[in-house]
Design a protein around this motif. Structure first.
Motif, PDB file in Angstrom:
ATOM      1  N   LEU A 245      34.288  38.759  43.439  1.00  0.00           N
ATOM      2  CA  LEU A 245      33.045  38.387  42.754  1.00  0.00           C
ATOM      3  C   LEU A 245      32.207  39.611  42.400  1.00  0.00           C
ATOM      4  O   LEU A 245      31.487  39.612  41.400  1.00  0.00           O
ATOM      5  CB  LEU A 245      32.222  37.432  43.616  1.00  0.00           C
ATOM      6  N   SER A 250      35.337  39.364  37.573  1.00  0.00           N
ATOM      7  CA  SER A 250      34.533  38.142  37.468  1.00  0.00           C
ATOM      8  C   SER A 250      33.360  38.363  36.512  1.00  0.00           C
ATOM      9  O   SER A 250      32.258  37.871  36.739  1.00  0.00           O
ATOM     10  CB  SER A 250      34.021  37.721  38.851  1.00  0.00           C
ATOM     11  N   ILE A 253      31.049  35.488  35.456  1.00  0.00           N
ATOM     12  CA  ILE A 253      30.617  34.601  36.536  1.00  0.00           C
ATOM     13  C   ILE A 253      29.286  35.088  37.081  1.00  0.00           C
ATOM     14  O   ILE A 253      29.177  36.222  37.548  1.00  0.00           O
ATOM     15  CB  ILE A 253      31.646  34.557  37.682  1.00  0.00           C
TER      16      ILE A 253
END
Length: 267
Positions: A245, A250, A253
């Protein structure tokens, strides 16, 4: 080298089992400049020793600080910026547990201590991270036109808990704190998306660490037994998700809450 990360990483609670796993995974993925913050000189030194044994070329800046103390946190961030110039991936992992009591039987002293570290401390760190990331240039060394990814000014991952979106008996004070920081992650994700900063959260389930003492295991056994995968998580499994993350893998996101709990929250 797995992800080919080139920026500067910051991990709070770097002396704990999960914090250490996160630090090591950043190094495996190519990060050569890492700042580790913890309140324990001993455990932070242990993390440094393990890191340097496996990755002798990594610069690891250790900072002893109480994350609930504004002056200490501001001094720590000045030290990090003076050393590395920027922060690209920040993991707000430091936290403390609470006594196993009902909310009605809890003491004000325990409530204030837990919220001071888990909520105020996370906010103090995140405030400094956001201020620094907002004024630094995007990290372009990890993206190319062919990759389809967009460079960001920084990425923050808050480590909440299974108890950030669920509840179990006798753990109200901790649960309150972990719910609160999920609200922080979601709000900041909205406020900073257009500024090139991503904020996400991870909600680990029950992790096999030294903090899970025989007494704690006994108290939590009914909940641990409900985990569909029928086992505890290894710190590495949670660290993998956190570094993903934080990384440019990512890049689209933000505002996400990732459950890393062996399927517990799917019930």
């Amino acid at each position: 080298m797995e992800l080919g990360l080139t920026g500067v990483a910051l991990v709070t609670g770097a002396g704990g089992a999960l914090g250490r796993a996160i630090v090591l995974q950043f190094a495996r993925d190519g990060v050569t400049r890492i700042a580790g913050v913890d309140l324990s000189e001993r455990t932070l030194a242990e993390t440094a020793a393990v890191l340097h044994a496996e990755f002798p070329g990594v610069e690891f800046l250790t900072s002893l600080a109480d994350i609930s103390n504004e002056e200490q946190i501001q001094a720590t961030f000045r030290q990090i910026i003076d050393k590395f110039g920027r922060i690209d991936y920040a993991v707000n992992n430091a936290a403390i547990g609470s006594p196993f009591v009902t909310t009605g039987d809890a003491e004000l002293e325990d409530f204030e201590r837990i919220q001071s570290v888990n909520v105020k401390g996370t906010w103090l760190c995140q405030r400094e991270e956001l201020r620094q990331m907002a004024k630094q240039a995007p990290l372009t060394s990890e993206v190319s036109a062919a990759s389809g990814r967009v460079a960001s000014k920084g990425s923050i991952v808050i480590v909440s808990s299974l108890l950030g979106h669920r509840a179990i008996p006798l753990d109200g004070l901790y649960t309150i704190s972990k719910h609160a920081i999920l609200g922080m992650a979601k709000t900041d994700a909205l406020d900073y998306a257009a500024k090139g900063i991503r904020i996400n959260a991870v909600c680990p389930g029950f992790i096999d660490t030294p903090l899970l003492t025989p007494t704690t295991r006994a108290l939590l056994k009914p909940q641990i037994d409900k985990t569909p995968m029928a086992r505890l998580a290894h710190p590495q499994e949670v660290a993998d998700s956190i570094v993903y993350l934080a990384s440019n893998r990512s890049s689209y996101i933000t505002g996400a809450v990732l459950a890393v709990d062996g399927g517990y929250s799917a019930q």
